[in-house]
Write an enzyme that holds these catalytic residues in place. Structure first.
Site, PDB file in Angstrom:
ATOM      1  N   SER A 117     -32.612   4.600  30.067  1.00 27.96           N
ATOM      2  CA  SER A 117     -31.765   5.290  29.024  1.00 27.96           C
ATOM      3  C   SER A 117     -32.350   5.236  27.921  1.00 27.96           C
ATOM      4  O   SER A 117     -33.003   6.331  26.839  1.00 27.96           O
ATOM      5  CB  SER A 117     -30.679   4.533  28.888  1.00 27.96           C
ATOM      6  OG  SER A 117     -29.108   5.171  29.718  1.00 27.96           O
ATOM      7  N   GLY A 118     -31.624   3.707  27.322  1.00 31.98           N
ATOM      8  CA  GLY A 118     -32.488   4.024  25.633  1.00 31.98           C
ATOM      9  C   GLY A 118     -34.349   3.059  25.545  1.00 31.98           C
ATOM     10  O   GLY A 118     -34.843   2.870  24.778  1.00 31.98           O
ATOM     11  N   HIS A 120     -34.666   0.199  25.536  1.00 34.59           N
ATOM     12  CA  HIS A 120     -34.706  -1.322  24.956  1.00 34.59           C
ATOM     13  C   HIS A 120     -34.840  -2.961  26.002  1.00 34.59           C
ATOM     14  O   HIS A 120     -35.324  -4.016  25.571  1.00 34.59           O
ATOM     15  CB  HIS A 120     -33.568  -1.299  23.699  1.00 34.59           C
ATOM     16  CG  HIS A 120     -33.981  -0.678  23.062  1.00 34.59           C
ATOM     17  ND1 HIS A 120     -33.673   0.702  23.028  1.00 34.59           N
ATOM     18  CD2 HIS A 120     -34.259  -1.222  21.535  1.00 34.59           C
ATOM     19  CE1 HIS A 120     -33.943   1.371  22.016  1.00 34.59           C
ATOM     20  NE2 HIS A 120     -34.085   0.302  21.158  1.00 34.59           N
ATOM     21  N   TYR A 485     -30.098  -9.376  26.189  1.00 35.10           N
ATOM     22  CA  TYR A 485     -31.552 -10.566  26.276  1.00 35.10           C
ATOM     23  C   TYR A 485     -31.996 -10.619  28.008  1.00 35.10           C
ATOM     24  O   TYR A 485     -32.239 -11.800  28.088  1.00 35.10           O
ATOM     25  CB  TYR A 485     -31.268 -11.832  25.200  1.00 35.10           C
ATOM     26  CG  TYR A 485     -30.664 -11.005  24.530  1.00 35.10           C
ATOM     27  CD1 TYR A 485     -30.591  -9.709  23.679  1.00 35.10           C
ATOM     28  CD2 TYR A 485     -29.883 -11.752  22.837  1.00 35.10           C
ATOM     29  CE1 TYR A 485     -29.889  -9.344  22.749  1.00 35.10           C
ATOM     30  CE2 TYR A 485     -29.635 -11.664  22.000  1.00 35.10           C
ATOM     31  CZ  TYR A 485     -29.240 -10.301  21.863  1.00 35.10           C
ATOM     32  OH  TYR A 485     -29.272 -10.160  20.406  1.00 35.10           O
TER      33      TYR A 485
HETATM   34  C1  FAD Z   1     -34.724  -4.241  19.034  1.00 35.66           C
HETATM   35  C2  FAD Z   1     -33.446  -4.824  20.620  1.00 35.66           C
HETATM   36  C3  FAD Z   1     -32.313  -4.888  19.072  1.00 35.66           C
HETATM   37  C4  FAD Z   1     -31.307  -5.409  20.004  1.00 35.66           C
HETATM   38  N1  FAD Z   1     -30.156  -5.081  19.384  1.00 35.66           N
HETATM   39  C5  FAD Z   1     -29.213  -5.657  20.237  1.00 35.66           C
HETATM   40  C6  FAD Z   1     -28.194  -6.215  19.342  1.00 35.66           C
HETATM   41  O1  FAD Z   1     -27.824  -5.427  18.167  1.00 35.66           O
HETATM   42  N2  FAD Z   1     -26.315  -6.410  20.043  1.00 35.66           N
HETATM   43  C7  FAD Z   1     -27.185  -6.735  21.559  1.00 35.66           C
HETATM   44  O2  FAD Z   1     -26.344  -6.819  22.590  1.00 35.66           O
HETATM   45  N3  FAD Z   1     -28.052  -5.887  22.464  1.00 35.66           N
HETATM   46  C8  FAD Z   1     -29.203  -6.151  21.961  1.00 35.66           C
HETATM   47  N4  FAD Z   1     -30.278  -5.598  22.271  1.00 35.66           N
HETATM   48  C9  FAD Z   1     -29.988  -5.473  23.618  1.00 35.66           C
HETATM   49  C10 FAD Z   1     -30.514  -4.468  24.919  1.00 35.66           C
HETATM   50  O3  FAD Z   1     -28.486  -4.156  24.525  1.00 35.66           O
HETATM   51  C11 FAD Z   1     -30.071  -4.419  25.733  1.00 35.66           C
HETATM   52  O4  FAD Z   1     -32.194  -4.148  25.896  1.00 35.66           O
HETATM   53  C12 FAD Z   1     -30.153  -2.642  27.044  1.00 35.66           C
HETATM   54  O5  FAD Z   1     -29.889  -3.410  27.686  1.00 35.66           O
HETATM   55  C13 FAD Z   1     -30.861  -1.512  26.184  1.00 35.66           C
HETATM   56  O6  FAD Z   1     -30.346  -0.526  26.385  1.00 35.66           O
HETATM   57  P1  FAD Z   1     -30.817   0.728  26.997  1.00 35.66           P
HETATM   58  O7  FAD Z   1     -30.313   1.251  27.254  1.00 35.66           O
HETATM   59  O8  FAD Z   1     -31.670   1.162  25.306  1.00 35.66           O
HETATM   60  O9  FAD Z   1     -32.487   0.364  27.890  1.00 35.66           O
HETATM   61  P2  FAD Z   1     -33.018   0.545  29.428  1.00 35.66           P
HETATM   62  O10 FAD Z   1     -34.126  -0.275  28.751  1.00 35.66           O
HETATM   63  O11 FAD Z   1     -33.495   1.815  29.348  1.00 35.66           O
HETATM   64  O12 FAD Z   1     -32.095  -0.446  30.706  1.00 35.66           O
HETATM   65  C14 FAD Z   1     -31.527  -1.359  30.451  1.00 35.66           C
HETATM   66  C15 FAD Z   1     -30.702  -1.722  31.808  1.00 35.66           C
HETATM   67  O13 FAD Z   1     -29.900  -0.764  32.313  1.00 35.66           O
HETATM   68  C16 FAD Z   1     -30.378  -0.388  33.043  1.00 35.66           C
HETATM   69  N5  FAD Z   1     -29.984   1.108  33.040  1.00 35.66           N
HETATM   70  C17 FAD Z   1     -30.479   1.891  31.940  1.00 35.66           C
HETATM   71  N6  FAD Z   1     -29.740   3.033  31.582  1.00 35.66           N
HETATM   72  C18 FAD Z   1     -28.392   3.336  32.908  1.00 35.66           C
HETATM   73  C19 FAD Z   1     -27.889   3.709  33.313  1.00 35.66           C
HETATM   74  N7  FAD Z   1     -27.271   5.647  32.576  1.00 35.66           N
HETATM   75  N8  FAD Z   1     -26.440   3.621  34.064  1.00 35.66           N
HETATM   76  C20 FAD Z   1     -27.184   2.257  34.958  1.00 35.66           C
HETATM   77  N9  FAD Z   1     -28.517   1.243  34.390  1.00 35.66           N
HETATM   78  C21 FAD Z   1     -29.434   1.573  33.450  1.00 35.66           C
HETATM   79  C22 FAD Z   1     -31.734  -0.216  33.385  1.00 35.66           C
HETATM   80  O14 FAD Z   1     -32.547  -0.050  34.983  1.00 35.66           O
HETATM   81  C23 FAD Z   1     -32.293  -1.708  32.774  1.00 35.66           C
HETATM   82  O15 FAD Z   1     -31.849  -2.467  33.397  1.00 35.66           O
HETATM   83  C24 FAD Z   1     -31.358  -5.138  21.293  1.00 35.66           C
HETATM   84  C25 FAD Z   1     -32.463  -4.741  22.199  1.00 35.66           C
HETATM   85  C26 FAD Z   1     -33.606  -4.294  21.207  1.00 35.66           C
HETATM   86  C27 FAD Z   1     -35.023  -4.889  21.993  1.00 35.66           C
END
Ligand code: FAD
Ligand code: NAG
Ligand code: NAG
Ligand code: NAG
Ligand code: NAG
Length: 545
Positions: A117-118, A120, A485
């Site tokens: 999704s994002g 991160h 994390y």
């Molecule tokens: C710079 C930075 C700042 C952050 N700050 C915070 C914060 O303030 N608070 C906090 O709680 N966390 C924070 N995080 C951690 C963040 O919550 C996780 O990294 C989270 O998983 C990011 O979601 P994403 O969709 O961007 O990631 P992705 O890398 O897209 O997904 C993360 C995980 O979820 C799965 N996934 C993605 N999309 C879906 C979907 N639609 N359905 C089912 N599974 C899915 C992926 O396969 C993977 O296992 C931070 C991370 C970073 C890098």
């Protein structure tokens, strides 16, 4: 969007499909033939067109474009190096039915896919697999609608939207509504909420996952389910039980929470010299989880200076749901040691505080529209991170050793986040996220480096040493960790399709405590073939033979 029709007659398509599927079973599939079979299958399983040039990306067709799309949202450069495996192709669904069709077709063709999704994920498991022989990437970034309904105090938000966009869309309609998710605007709503998701409203309202009302998910059979259709077990699991394990979240229905029109933010920094006896830091540990729940006061530790003179800087970064006069009274009563003054305090709206806390440069405060650009405020970096939970204040001798360890490095960031308030009041088994009453604060250790770093492994080694040093001061049995994390040092699934239940129990308990066994039971029920899997996905129960 136009429906893209293949330039063949129906009989040609079926002949081609037959040819492709025969070819695929005989020869190890090249990614090109795999993609063709997948496209052909998708076309049969959806009525909504997907213009190939906007939805499919391969190295063969356009290497630079493929690289650009692959790297677009990937936050951690560690997983983008040449030696890391790459997906066979990338598909960006532009309609929900494409996600359903993707699952049907991937299952049929034996394709393993990762969902992003994002982007991160700390260990890159949403876009790189180091345990599968081949994989493709389903990137949800084109599914990013946000529909805010102020009357109903709710919003539907699609997985590919960023949390910054969600905040912006809420604030566009109301100055007194907010949502308690993460502070970093480029986080993807899809992955973020699946792990819990905390931010500056957590002491008042809990986690984002505590404020989910409904969800749309595509399960391992390609079925689209809402809360009523998926049932309460699965609905429990997806709110904090980690991403990539139970299905693909298409959208969340979230509950909006009230925020005052004026809130106050502040930053007060102290160097080691200014808090030589750790009087301020020790007091913070005693009060941060007990102060009024309108106050969210974190400590950011960084190392500043150069080799000639280095010190640790502790930035006390606060947000208060109220005006500065009230804040000053709260601080005078509960934490006078910090010495907060009128001129440290800046009053602003909730949405401005999102920008203030986002990591973008803040003087002057950039326009709110910065939340709409999906770019990360800190750019792309290499990093390794870990988390801990403190249940008792760390003794001064522990603190001395800790800062000594910090001073061995430079680009260190350690963040202490206070718990208490609403977090204490929610039972541990309400959702899978179990870190509740009894936690004083969460710790995040974060070490980043850039392209020209000569010895990245040394940085990771240092991070592990710091983690080892902290052992006596943090939670134990299990030593708890925050699943958002993600940290593969805690353990991982090693074999592609087989789950390693016994090994997983060890890291599973760290993320979910006893809730892990319920997650495994639900996983076994909804995805017995372990179709949704990655290095740290929830395993299925071993089959008894
Ligand atoms: C710079 C930075 C700042 C952050 N700050 C915070 C914060 O303030 N608070 C906090 O709680 N966390 C924070 N995080 C951690 C963040 O919550 C996780 O990294 C989270 O998983 C990011 O979601 P994403 O969709 O961007 O990631 P992705 O890398 O897209 O997904 C993360 C995980 O979820 C799965 N996934 C993605 N999309 C879906 C979907 N639609 N359905 C089912 N599974 C899915 C992926 O396969 C993977 O296992 C931070 C991370 C970073 C890098
Ligand atoms: C590849 O994609 C880039 C970026 O969109 C584009 O500028 C370039 O013309 C494409 N190259 C080819 C060979 O299609
Ligand atoms: C939290 O735990 C403490 C001590 O373990 C207990 O006294 C208190 O009642 C608990 N609070 C809630 C809200 O459950
Ligand atoms: C993975 O599976 C292979 C073959 O089934 C087996 O030999 C190996 O020991 C397994 N590895 C782990 C870590 O379970
Ligand atoms: C979930 O975890 C909590 C706390 O760890 C525990 O009390 C509860 O029994 C668990 N629930 C199930 C169904 O396993």
């Amino acid at each position: 969007m136009g429906i893209s029709k293949p330039p063949f007659t129906i009989s040609c398509i079926s002949f081609l499909a037959l040819y492709i599927s025969l070819y695929a079973t005989i020869t190890p599939t090249s990614s090109a033939s795999l993609q063709d079979s997948f496209i052909e299958c998708l076309q049969r399983n959806t009525n909504v067109g997907f213009p190939l040039e906007r939805t499919f990306f391969t190295h063969e067709r356009n290497a630079s474009l493929f690289k650009e799309v692959f790297e677009s949202t990937a936050q951690n450069q560690r997983f983008l190096t040449n030696s890391m495996p790459k997906p066979g192709f990338i598909f960006k669904p532009v309609h929900e039915s494409h996600v359903q069709a993707s699952i049907v077709c991937a299952k049929k063709l034996g394709i393993h896919f990762l969902v992003r999704s994002g982007g991160h994920d700390y260990e890159g498991v949403s876009y790189v697999s180091q345990i599968e022989t081949q994989f493709v990437l389903i990137d949800l970034s084109k599914l990013r609608q946000v529909n805010v309904d102020i009357e109903d105090n709710s919003a539907w938000v699609q997985a590919g939207a960023t949390i910054g966009e969600l905040y912006y869309r809420i604030a566009e309609k109301s100055k007194i509504h907010g949502f308690p998710a993460g502070v970093f605007p480029s986080l993807g709503v899809g992955g973020h909420i699946t792990g819990g998701a905390y931010g500056s409203l957590m002491r008042k309202y809990g986690l984002a996952a505590d404020n989910v009302l409904d969800a749309k998910i595509v399960d391992a059979n390609g079925k689209l389910l809402d809360r009523a259709a998926m049932g309460e077990d699965l609905f429990w699991a997806i709110r904090g039980g980690s991403g990539g394990s139970f299905g693909i979240i298409l959208s969340w229905k979230i509950k909006l929470v009230p925020v005052p029109e004026t809130i106050t933010v502040f930053t007060v920094t102290k160097t080691l010299e200014q808090d030589a006896s750790f009087k301020i830091l020790s007091k913070w540990q005693r009060v941060a989880d007990k102060l009024v729940e309108e106050l969210f006061l974190r400590v950011f530790f960084t190392v500043v200076g150069n080799n000639a003179y280095k010190t640790v800087k502790m930035a006390y970064i606060g947000q208060f749901l109220g005006e500065k006069g009230t804040l000053l009274e709260v601080m005078k009563k509960g934490f006078p040691e910090l010495g907060l003054t009128q001129k440290d305090c800046i009053e602003m709206s909730w949405i401005e505080s999102i920008v203030y806390n986002s990591g973008f440069p803040t003087s002057p405060l950039p326009p709110l529209e910065i939340l709409l650009q999906a770019k990360s405020p800190i750019g792309k970096i290499y990093f390794k991170a870990k988390s801990d939970f403190a249940k008792e204040p760390i003794h001064i001798l522990g603190l001395i050793g800790m800062v000594k360890k910090f001073l061995e490095e430079d680009a260190v960031l350690v963040v202490w986040t206070p718990y208490g308030g609403k977090m204490n009041k929610i039972p541990e088994c309400e959702i899978p996220f179990p870190h509740r009453n009894g936690t004083i604060f969460m710790i995040q250790y974060y070490r980043s480096w850039s392209d020209n770093e000569k010895r990245p492994n040394r940085r990771i080694k240092w991070m592990r040493e710091l983690y080892s040093y902290m052992t006596p001061y943090v939670s134990s049995n299990p030593r708890q960790a925050y699943v958002n994390y993600r940290d593969l040092d805690l353990g991982q699934n090693r074999n592609s399709s087989k789950s390693n239940f016994l090994e997983a129990k060890i890291w599973g308990a760290k993320y979910f405590k006893d809730n892990f066994s319920r997650l495994v039971r639900i996983k076994t029920k909804v995805d017995p073939d372990n179709f949704f899997r990655h290095e740290q996905s929830i395993p299925t129960l071993p089959i008894r033979s």
